[in-house]
Design a protein around this motif. Structure first.
Motif, mmCIF file in Angstrom:
data_model
loop_
_atom_site.group_PDB
_atom_site.id
_atom_site.type_symbol
_atom_site.label_atom_id
_atom_site.label_comp_id
_atom_site.label_asym_id
_atom_site.label_seq_id
_atom_site.Cartn_x
_atom_site.Cartn_y
_atom_site.Cartn_z
ATOM 1 N N ASP A 144 69.350 14.057 43.225
ATOM 2 C CA ASP A 144 68.298 14.530 42.082
ATOM 3 C C ASP A 144 67.343 15.604 42.803
ATOM 4 O OD1 ASP A 144 69.205 12.481 40.235
ATOM 5 O OD2 ASP A 144 67.575 11.235 40.472
ATOM 6 N N MET A 145 66.837 16.723 42.083
ATOM 7 C CA MET A 145 66.135 17.633 42.274
ATOM 8 C C MET A 145 64.751 17.610 41.785
ATOM 9 S SD MET A 145 67.949 19.700 44.415
ATOM 10 C CE MET A 145 67.088 21.631 44.321
ATOM 11 N N CYS A 146 63.771 18.090 42.344
ATOM 12 C CA CYS A 146 62.514 17.897 41.654
ATOM 13 C C CYS A 146 62.383 18.600 40.467
ATOM 14 C CB CYS A 146 61.498 18.805 42.575
ATOM 15 S SG CYS A 146 61.140 17.544 44.068
ATOM 16 N N PRO A 147 62.107 18.000 39.295
ATOM 17 C CA PRO A 147 60.975 17.002 39.205
ATOM 18 C C PRO A 147 61.372 15.742 39.100
ATOM 19 C CG PRO A 147 60.728 18.055 37.554
ATOM 20 C CD PRO A 147 61.868 18.676 37.962
ATOM 21 N N ILE A 148 62.556 15.424 39.066
ATOM 22 C CA ILE A 148 63.411 14.243 38.514
ATOM 23 C C ILE A 148 62.793 12.940 39.370
ATOM 24 C CG2 ILE A 148 65.377 12.971 38.175
ATOM 25 C CD1 ILE A 148 64.845 15.016 36.024
ATOM 26 N N PRO A 149 62.741 13.116 40.922
ATOM 27 C CA PRO A 149 62.263 11.855 41.494
ATOM 28 C C PRO A 149 60.849 11.670 41.218
ATOM 29 C CG PRO A 149 63.592 13.478 42.913
ATOM 30 C CD PRO A 149 63.242 13.982 41.815
ATOM 31 N N ILE A 150 59.978 12.595 41.112
ATOM 32 C CA ILE A 150 58.656 12.493 40.711
ATOM 33 C C ILE A 150 58.374 11.704 39.369
ATOM 34 C CG2 ILE A 150 56.367 13.797 40.146
ATOM 35 C CD1 ILE A 150 57.484 13.942 43.213
ATOM 36 N N LEU A 151 59.027 12.162 38.460
ATOM 37 C CA LEU A 151 58.991 11.456 37.202
ATOM 38 C C LEU A 151 59.632 10.038 37.189
ATOM 39 C CD1 LEU A 151 60.439 14.261 35.182
ATOM 40 C CD2 LEU A 151 58.006 13.640 35.212
ATOM 41 N N LYS A 152 60.484 9.784 37.964
ATOM 42 C CA LYS A 152 60.940 8.382 38.098
ATOM 43 C C LYS A 152 59.909 7.447 38.962
ATOM 44 C CE LYS A 152 66.059 9.342 38.019
ATOM 45 N NZ LYS A 152 67.392 8.977 38.978
ATOM 46 N N ALA A 153 59.409 8.191 39.979
ATOM 47 C CA ALA A 153 58.361 7.348 40.325
ATOM 48 C C ALA A 153 57.285 7.078 39.639
ATOM 49 C CB ALA A 153 58.081 8.157 42.090
ATOM 50 N N ARG A 154 56.697 8.129 39.094
ATOM 51 C CA ARG A 154 55.802 7.903 38.128
ATOM 52 C C ARG A 154 55.857 6.717 37.085
ATOM 53 N NH1 ARG A 154 54.368 13.374 36.562
ATOM 54 N NH2 ARG A 154 53.159 13.431 38.527
ATOM 55 N N LYS A 155 56.805 6.698 36.518
ATOM 56 C CA LYS A 155 57.534 5.705 35.658
ATOM 57 C C LYS A 155 57.230 4.422 36.327
ATOM 58 C CE LYS A 155 60.953 4.293 32.470
ATOM 59 N NZ LYS A 155 62.297 4.558 31.818
ATOM 60 N N GLU A 156 57.875 4.445 37.283
ATOM 61 C CA GLU A 156 57.876 2.875 38.028
ATOM 62 C C GLU A 156 56.427 2.743 38.672
ATOM 63 O OE1 GLU A 156 59.611 -0.560 38.958
ATOM 64 O OE2 GLU A 156 60.909 1.185 38.288
ATOM 65 N N LEU A 157 55.715 3.279 38.916
ATOM 66 C CA LEU A 157 54.362 3.175 39.420
ATOM 67 C C LEU A 157 53.318 2.398 38.064
ATOM 68 C CD1 LEU A 157 53.479 5.854 41.775
ATOM 69 C CD2 LEU A 157 53.733 3.604 42.444
ATOM 70 N N LYS A 158 53.886 3.151 36.806
ATOM 71 C CA LYS A 158 52.952 2.578 35.770
ATOM 72 C C LYS A 158 53.195 1.060 35.546
ATOM 73 C CE LYS A 158 52.919 6.788 33.102
ATOM 74 N NZ LYS A 158 53.109 7.472 32.008
ATOM 75 N N SER A 159 54.359 0.573 35.957
ATOM 76 C CA SER A 159 54.448 -0.983 35.720
ATOM 77 C C SER A 159 54.186 -1.882 36.966
ATOM 78 C CB SER A 159 55.891 -1.138 35.186
ATOM 79 O OG SER A 159 56.725 -0.925 36.296
ATOM 80 N N MET A 160 53.665 -1.230 38.010
ATOM 81 C CA MET A 160 53.540 -2.075 39.119
ATOM 82 C C MET A 160 51.836 -2.547 39.299
ATOM 83 S SD MET A 160 55.928 0.216 41.858
ATOM 84 C CE MET A 160 55.114 -0.224 43.270
ATOM 85 N N ASN A 161 51.844 -3.539 40.213
ATOM 86 C CA ASN A 161 50.466 -3.844 40.472
ATOM 87 C C ASN A 161 49.870 -3.256 41.714
ATOM 88 O OD1 ASN A 161 50.371 -5.651 38.322
ATOM 89 N ND2 ASN A 161 51.741 -7.289 39.443
ATOM 90 N N VAL A 162 48.698 -3.185 41.941
ATOM 91 C CA VAL A 162 48.050 -2.699 43.074
ATOM 92 C C VAL A 162 48.486 -3.555 44.151
ATOM 93 C CG1 VAL A 162 46.010 -2.387 44.362
ATOM 94 C CG2 VAL A 162 45.981 -1.883 41.827
#
Length: 71
Positions: A9-27
């Motif tokens: 995956d080229m940028c920005p795909i990894p950034i978008l995937k990580a951003r989506k995952e971080l939204k559902s995570m706890n501190v």
């Protein structure tokens, strides 16, 4: 720990995937992003400054990037 496979995956795909995952995570939760593009590490560091980011080049040209969610 969640894992996101971004091999090929080229940028920005990894950034978008990580951003989506971080939204559902706890501190304090950690997500591992695996990438074979060096620019992904630089982009992760600039896009997720408020989180703790560590990385390791596990084999030549493949990085594991760990993002620990903060606030």
């Amino acid at each position: 720990m969640k894992k996101i496979d971004c091999l090929g995956d080229m940028c920005p795909i990894p950034i978008l995937k990580a951003r989506k995952e971080l939204k559902s995570m706890n501190v304090g939760d950690i997500v591992k992003v695996v990438s074979d593009h060096s620019c992904v590490l630089e982009e992760m560091q600039s896009n997720f400054r408020k989180h703790k980011i560590t990385s390791e080049e596990v084999i030549n040209g493949v990085w594991e990037i760990f993002i620990e969610k903060r606030d």
